[in-house]
Design a protein around this motif. Structure first.
Motif, mmCIF file in Angstrom:
data_model
loop_
_atom_site.group_PDB
_atom_site.id
_atom_site.type_symbol
_atom_site.label_atom_id
_atom_site.label_comp_id
_atom_site.label_asym_id
_atom_site.label_seq_id
_atom_site.Cartn_x
_atom_site.Cartn_y
_atom_site.Cartn_z
ATOM 1 N N PHE A 36 -15.646 -11.994 21.903
ATOM 2 C CA PHE A 36 -16.077 -11.942 20.504
ATOM 3 C C PHE A 36 -17.505 -11.429 20.409
ATOM 4 C CE2 PHE A 36 -13.185 -15.400 21.399
ATOM 5 C CZ PHE A 36 -12.084 -14.957 20.686
ATOM 6 N N GLY A 37 -17.684 -10.387 19.595
ATOM 7 C CA GLY A 37 -18.989 -9.765 19.456
ATOM 8 C C GLY A 37 -19.137 -8.541 20.344
ATOM 9 N N TYR A 38 -18.168 -8.330 21.214
ATOM 10 C CA TYR A 38 -18.178 -7.146 22.080
ATOM 11 C C TYR A 38 -16.915 -6.306 21.875
ATOM 12 C CZ TYR A 38 -18.305 -4.154 26.159
ATOM 13 O OH TYR A 38 -18.294 -3.058 26.976
ATOM 14 N N ASP A 39 -15.750 -6.910 22.102
ATOM 15 C CA ASP A 39 -14.490 -6.171 21.955
ATOM 16 C C ASP A 39 -14.182 -5.810 20.510
ATOM 17 O OD1 ASP A 39 -13.819 -6.025 24.674
ATOM 18 O OD2 ASP A 39 -12.951 -8.037 24.636
ATOM 19 N N VAL A 42 -16.082 -1.853 17.474
ATOM 20 C CA VAL A 42 -15.431 -0.566 17.728
ATOM 21 C C VAL A 42 -15.927 0.462 16.718
ATOM 22 C CG1 VAL A 42 -13.223 0.651 17.859
ATOM 23 C CG2 VAL A 42 -13.394 -1.743 18.629
ATOM 24 N N GLU A 43 -16.600 1.478 17.230
ATOM 25 C CA GLU A 43 -17.104 2.557 16.386
ATOM 26 C C GLU A 43 -16.032 3.641 16.304
ATOM 27 O OE1 GLU A 43 -21.364 4.762 15.733
ATOM 28 O OE2 GLU A 43 -20.787 4.245 17.766
ATOM 29 N N VAL A 44 -15.558 3.918 15.084
ATOM 30 C CA VAL A 44 -14.504 4.916 14.903
ATOM 31 C C VAL A 44 -15.079 6.325 14.713
ATOM 32 C CG1 VAL A 44 -12.713 3.345 14.127
ATOM 33 C CG2 VAL A 44 -14.275 4.309 12.460
ATOM 34 N N GLU A 45 -16.265 6.383 14.206
ATOM 35 C CA GLU A 45 -17.034 7.626 14.141
ATOM 36 C C GLU A 45 -18.482 7.218 14.032
ATOM 37 O OE1 GLU A 45 -17.123 9.319 9.746
ATOM 38 O OE2 GLU A 45 -15.047 9.022 10.393
ATOM 39 N N GLU A 46 -19.364 8.137 14.204
ATOM 40 C CA GLU A 46 -20.778 7.777 14.265
ATOM 41 C C GLU A 46 -21.218 6.949 13.062
ATOM 42 O OE1 GLU A 46 -25.123 9.858 14.745
ATOM 43 O OE2 GLU A 46 -23.367 10.951 15.456
ATOM 44 N N GLY A 47 -21.638 5.731 13.357
ATOM 45 C CA GLY A 47 -22.130 4.831 12.323
ATOM 46 C C GLY A 47 -21.060 4.111 11.519
ATOM 47 N N MET A 50 -14.910 -0.140 12.904
ATOM 48 C CA MET A 50 -13.634 -0.701 12.484
ATOM 49 C C MET A 50 -13.856 -2.137 12.001
ATOM 50 S SD MET A 50 -10.179 -1.004 14.824
ATOM 51 C CE MET A 50 -10.153 0.747 15.128
ATOM 52 N N GLU A 51 -13.110 -2.525 10.987
ATOM 53 C CA GLU A 51 -13.191 -3.899 10.485
ATOM 54 C C GLU A 51 -12.684 -4.854 11.574
ATOM 55 O OE1 GLU A 51 -14.325 -5.011 7.452
ATOM 56 O OE2 GLU A 51 -14.964 -2.959 7.028
ATOM 57 N N ILE A 52 -13.311 -6.004 11.684
ATOM 58 C CA ILE A 52 -12.960 -6.965 12.727
ATOM 59 C C ILE A 52 -11.482 -7.370 12.675
ATOM 60 C CG2 ILE A 52 -13.359 -9.334 13.546
ATOM 61 C CD1 ILE A 52 -16.361 -8.788 13.135
ATOM 62 N N PRO A 53 -10.902 -7.671 11.518
ATOM 63 C CA PRO A 53 -9.473 -8.023 11.523
ATOM 64 C C PRO A 53 -8.578 -6.914 12.080
ATOM 65 C CG PRO A 53 -10.468 -8.679 9.453
ATOM 66 C CD PRO A 53 -11.489 -7.843 10.186
ATOM 67 N N GLU A 54 -8.966 -5.677 11.871
ATOM 68 C CA GLU A 54 -8.185 -4.561 12.403
ATOM 69 C C GLU A 54 -8.307 -4.490 13.925
ATOM 70 O OE1 GLU A 54 -5.469 -1.468 12.182
ATOM 71 O OE2 GLU A 54 -6.027 -2.941 10.680
ATOM 72 N N THR A 55 -9.514 -4.723 14.454
ATOM 73 C CA THR A 55 -9.670 -4.721 15.911
ATOM 74 C C THR A 55 -8.851 -5.846 16.528
ATOM 75 O OG1 THR A 55 -11.687 -6.078 15.947
ATOM 76 C CG2 THR A 55 -11.968 -3.690 15.846
ATOM 77 N N HIS A 56 -8.816 -6.995 15.848
ATOM 78 C CA HIS A 56 -8.015 -8.129 16.339
ATOM 79 C C HIS A 56 -6.541 -7.746 16.415
ATOM 80 C CE1 HIS A 56 -11.041 -11.495 15.052
ATOM 81 N NE2 HIS A 56 -11.545 -10.652 15.929
ATOM 82 N N LYS A 57 -6.047 -7.128 15.361
ATOM 83 C CA LYS A 57 -4.634 -6.748 15.298
ATOM 84 C C LYS A 57 -4.272 -5.763 16.413
ATOM 85 C CE LYS A 57 -1.161 -4.731 12.244
ATOM 86 N NZ LYS A 57 -0.905 -4.154 10.934
#
Length: 107
Positions: A36-39, A42-47, A50-57
């Protein structure tokens, strides 16, 4: 007090995955290996991140597709493991801790 992993539903985190400000604890789940706080950073493009719930999914789906490997087999209950992976019948129950239906995981 133990806390629930928002990725896999494991109920043995030593501290909440996120604080009241949404900052990750940097703990690693003994079950799914999510940090949590690392995985979730996720940068999808410069700056743009990705929203945290999406990374979780996404992480959850990939982890399950890999057979739900247990990250730290020494700390995860042996009775819920088979060959280093979460037993399917227990995984189904564990995901209920985070209101995820194993059979409708892609929705």
């Amino acid at each position: 007090m133990k806390y629930i992993c928002p990725i896999c539903g494991y109920k043995d985190l030593d501290e909440p995955a996120y604080d009241k400000y949404g900052d990750g604890s940097y703990d690693i789940c003994s079950c799914c290996k999510f940090q949590f706080g690392y995985d979730d950073d996720v940068e999808v493009e410069e700056g743009v991140f990705m929203e945290i719930p999406e990374t979780h999914k996404i992480y959850r789906l990939n982890w399950i597709k890999e057979g739900a490997p247990v990250f730290n087999t020494e700390y995860y209950p042996k009775k819920f493991q088979l060959n280093g992976k979460v037993k399917k019948e227990y995984l189904i129950e564990q995901l209920k801790n985070i209101n995820i239906d194993y059979y409708n995981i892609n929705k």
